[in-house]
Enzyme design. Structure first.
Site, PDB file in Angstrom:
ATOM      1  N   CYS A  36      28.630  38.657  47.172  1.00 47.83           N
ATOM      2  CA  CYS A  36      28.818  37.473  48.015  1.00 47.83           C
ATOM      3  C   CYS A  36      27.746  37.354  49.086  1.00 47.83           C
ATOM      4  O   CYS A  36      27.400  36.249  49.507  1.00 47.83           O
ATOM      5  CB  CYS A  36      30.204  37.491  48.649  1.00 47.83           C
TER       6      CYS A  36
ATOM      7  N   GLU B 114      37.398  35.900  53.101  1.00 54.34           N
ATOM      8  CA  GLU B 114      35.989  36.299  52.959  1.00 54.34           C
ATOM      9  C   GLU B 114      35.480  35.592  51.722  1.00 54.34           C
ATOM     10  O   GLU B 114      35.859  35.932  50.602  1.00 54.34           O
ATOM     11  CB  GLU B 114      35.877  37.820  52.846  1.00 54.34           C
TER      12      GLU B 114
ATOM     13  N   GLU C 238      25.882  28.655  45.419  1.00 50.83           N
ATOM     14  CA  GLU C 238      25.969  30.098  45.165  1.00 50.83           C
ATOM     15  C   GLU C 238      25.975  30.337  43.661  1.00 50.83           C
ATOM     16  O   GLU C 238      26.926  29.981  42.963  1.00 50.83           O
ATOM     17  CB  GLU C 238      27.234  30.677  45.798  1.00 50.83           C
TER      18      GLU C 238
ATOM     19  N   LYS D 204      46.804  41.739  44.130  1.00 48.67           N
ATOM     20  CA  LYS D 204      46.462  41.128  42.847  1.00 48.67           C
ATOM     21  C   LYS D 204      44.970  41.272  42.603  1.00 48.67           C
ATOM     22  O   LYS D 204      44.157  40.607  43.231  1.00 48.67           O
ATOM     23  CB  LYS D 204      46.830  39.644  42.797  1.00 48.67           C
TER      24      LYS D 204
END
Length: 800
Positions: free
Chosen positions: A301, A267, A398, A193
């Site tokens: 990331c 992750e 973040e 997906k």
């Protein structure tokens, strides 16, 4: 179904408006509407729902994409489950061939994929063209190698089963490769997906994979938002979930899969430190910062979003950084001169703006370049914060945008404390000219990846993943393969229960008409990448099993050996290149040999009298063997030894140099390739003496080497009296090793002659100890790689 192969095969790069044409044509070929890709075909969504994908740079609608519902997810999982037994039962070599085909498909359509990625995601074409797409191909090449080696390197382990994979929008196609390549190499089938913002390259890749011959159901792509992802996570027939995305969603997946028996890889987010010590090269640091936080608009990331600078150089670095920011170019992603493209979507742009405003409200000092951003798309300028408190929101949250926050430290201990002052632990970057300091700091940082004087470096051979709230599991490298394997149940045998092992087909072929005279071929040697006449002008007849002449080869002498050794030394750069480059050449040799498989099988039959099916098998195993050493070329790694000092010892395998090889008499093609391939895979150059009785397979092989991009001099072949020629090699002071597979007398002669420069020898009396070259446990593997390398130990003490 309209295939990618029919759309603009020969397009050229041009100005931005023209460059996008072929990608838009691919979208239009599907009427701008995409269903889900299940079982090798496009399927209209069961619910008929969908959403628009938008070009972030222009805000134009690119395509209408399906919102997959419960029926669609169930159909995809069942298709994957149906395809699993046959895919898992394939030999490692067969799966490797499929992965190799996927890598080639990516390369053949690299321009289409690069433009489509930029249109869909908003990232610079320079990044998609020069970084993302080549690395996608690299992952499939690398994991073709792990498919080839799975049975020997992971004994007792098999595929997990049906794998559900959910990927983010920041590296849409690269994340496909990171997830799909190891899963397929291990023998799993996949339901993928992609992110709702960026599904197009995943759909394009699924179509490419189908066109490349990947069996239906092995790779299925379902599109949708988080609701679709939840349906995939909750499906009872999914055996593993691999997710890349936010820590918040990762927590939800962990809770949802708890107790289900599903294997899980996560992750997740990061807030990576970029640590600069006072002895660092500040000009290099500035360029490193650009790569760390403004690459992909900071939507990475592991972006180096926290700049930690030693107090003594902060006053010098910040002005340099601001001057560099003034020269960054933000604009149309399809413009090759652009450094930063667009933010992926309005919701992400708004999040960045909100966090920046919060940083200003909390007292940090914000600085942006004096130039203005484009206004027609979702753009945001590179942003720098100074005077940031360690507990500030922008130092802890973040942001996932082009925003850098800067703080200072005084001592290395304080730098480590600041670096670890975050719940995340994905990556870090350390900048110093002091290797002792670098190696002292790196182990103290709680992060899965630490770069020294570099940042954002990725490769299929190196594992990537985080500590703490950045997730668990690894992607890439051997450790990434373990994530897609599970131990086989006792008694299940080599393959999965109820699945027969695939065998090599017998490939019948017509034998040549014996009533026609053979076309004469001038016998030559192969030296320095060219076919050359032997020095002495003599040739040797080659007889078939009945004593009839089947051909002639050149009769080499001492001068020919000297020329070959000189050519091999001139190709010494082969061993200094990347293992991946050597792997590519070995795969290409296999590819070209495969195209002429029937021809080589006929030649083996003519020389040896072997039955047609046995000759075809020898060729098939030779192709597989080339794949094996293509696999090992970038995987035969060194080790880190824990010695009783404050430091480490790096044990690094290095090529021996120039190796002389005398091939066995039996298996004229396979015996030769089984020796040459491991030698060149590890970076050596070779002078090979083919089978003395059946050398025509080797002379035919010249043509394969000439068309496979092999650098001149890496492989040289001299035909003639094997024992006389190998003695010359053993006496030659510029030959570093000799491998000999022949008679007892030849073994003794080689070992005696090698004393001149104490060269390494690997010898075998084949009359007393014949080797079955068809046997994978004896005809290939690490025994050959060990003989092809020598280990250098490098002691590195560290610590202040």
């Amino acid at each position: 179904m309209t295939t990618v192969a029919k759309i603009f095969e020969t397009m050229e790069w041009g100005p931005a408006p023209e460059a996008r044409g072929p990608a838009l044509d691919w979208i239009k070929a599907h009427s701008g509407r995409f269903g889900v890709f299940i079982g090798g075909q496009w399927i209209a969504p069961a619910a008929g729902d969908g959403f628009d994908t938008v070009n972030p740079a222009t805000r134009e609608v690119l395509a209408r994409v399906s919102q997959a519902g419960e029926e669609d997810v169930d159909a995809a999982v069942k298709a994957a489950a149906h395809a699993l037994p046959a895919w898992a039962a394939l030999s490692g070599h067969a799966r490797a061939r499929h992965l190799y085909a996927l890598a080639r498909a990516v390369q053949k359509h690299s321009r289409l994929l690069a433009v489509l990625e930029s249109l869909d995601n908003g990232k610079s074409i320079r990044e998609t063209r020069d970084l993302d797409i080549p690395l996608v191909a690299r992952h499939f090449y690398h994991h073709a190698g792990w498919a080839q080696l799975r049975e020997t390197e992971f004994p007792g382990y098999g595929p997990v089963g049906v794998v559900g994979q959910i990927i983010p929008w920041n590296f849409p196609l690269l994340m496909v490769a990171w997830k799909v390549a190891p899963a397929l190499a291990a023998g799993n089938t996949v339901v993928l997906k992609p992110a709702e913002f960026t599904p197009l390259t995943a759909l394009c890749f699924a179509e490419l994979a189908h066109d490349a011959g990947l069996p239906p159901g092995v790779l299925n792509v379902i599109t949708g938002d988080g609701r679709t992802g939840k349906l995939l996570v909750d499906h009872p027939e999914v055996d593993k979930i691999a997710f890349t995305g936010s820590t918040e969603v990762g927590r939800q997946i962990r809770r949802a899969t708890a107790g289900s028996g599903k294997k899980l890889t996560l992750e997740l987010g990061g807030k990576s430190p970029f640590i600069v010590f006072e002895d660092a090269d500040l000009d290099s640091v500035v360029e490193g910062v650009v790569d760390a936080i403004w690459f992909n608009q900071g939507q990475v990331c592991c972006a180096g979003s926290r700049l930690l600078v030693q107090e003594g150089v902060a006053g010098k670095l910040i002005p340099k950084l601001r001057a560099r920011m003034e020269k960054l170019r933000v604009g149309d992603p399809l413009d090759k001169a652009i450094d930063m493209g667009a933010i992926v979507a309005p919701v992400q742009l708004e999040r960045i703006r909100s966090l920046v405003d919060q940083g200003v409200a909390e007292g940090a000092t914000m600085w942006q370049p004096t130039w203005a951003c484009p206004t027609e798309g979702y753009f945001y300028p590179p942003t720098l914060f100074t005077d940031v408190a360690p507990a500030a929101s922008i130092a802890q949250v973040e942001i996932f945008g082009p925003v850098l926050v800067s703080m200072t430290f005084r001592t290395p201990a304080e730098a480590v404390e600041l670096a670890n002052n975050t719940p995340y632990g994905l990556a870090a970057s350390v900048w110093t000219e002091n290797i002792n300091l670098a190696l002292d700091i790196a182990p103290k940082i709680k992060a899965g990846v630490v770069w020294i004087n570099s940042t954002n470096l990725f490769d299929a051979a190196a594992g990537f993943g985080g500590y703490r709230e950045s997730g668990f599991g690894r992607e890439g490298g051997k450790e990434g393969m373990w994530e897609y394997l599970k131990r086989r149940e006792a008694g299940s045998g080599k393959r999965e229960e109820g699945v027969a092992e695939a065998t090599l087909p017998a490939s019948p072929f017509p034998l040549p008409d014996p009533t026609l005279p053979a076309i004469d071929r001038t016998p030559k040697l192969f030296i320095g990448g060219k076919q050359v006449r032997p020095d002495q002008g003599y040739s040797r007849k080659v007889s078939g099993p009945g004593g009839e002449t089947v051909g002639e080869v050149g009769d080499g002498n001492r001068k020919d050996i000297r020329d070959a050794v000189e050519a091999a030394h001139q190709a010494s750069g082969w061993g200094r290149g990347a293992g991946h480059a050597r792997a590519q050449i070995l795969y290409y040799i296999a590819e070209n040999l495969s195209a002429r498989a029937d021809e080589f099988a006929r030649r083996i039959t003519a020389q040896t009298g072997a039955p047609a099916d046995a000759a075809a098998t020898e060729v098939a195993v030779s192709i597989s063997r080339l794949f094996t050493y293509g696999a090992w070329a970038d995987k035969y790694d060194g080790a880190v030894h824990h010695v009783p000092i404050r430091g480490v010892t790096l044990a690094m395998p290095e090529p021996i140099g120039v190796i002389g090889l005398a091939a066995p008499e039996r298996f004229p093609l396979l015996g030769l390739i089984s020796l040459v391939a491991p030698a060149i895979a590890t970076g050596n150059t070779v002078i090979a003496i083919p089978s003395p009785a059946h050398p025509l397979s080797a002379t035919d092989f010249y043509g394969v080497l000439e068309t496979s991009d092999l650098p001149d001099g890496v492989i040289n072949m001299v035909t003639g009296d094997r024992d006389a020629l190998v003695r010359v090699l053993a006496e030659h002071l510029n030959v570093d090793a000799v491998w000999y597979w022949g008679t007892a007398a030849g073994v003794k002669a080689v070992e005696e002659a090698s004393a001149g420069n104490m060269k390494r020898t690997w010898v075998s009396d084949q009359s007393a100890h014949p080797r079955d070259w068809l046997d994978g446990s004896r005809g290939e593997g690490q025994e050959f790689l060990r003989h092809a390398t020598q280990v250098k130990n490098i002691w590195i003490p560290y610590g202040e």
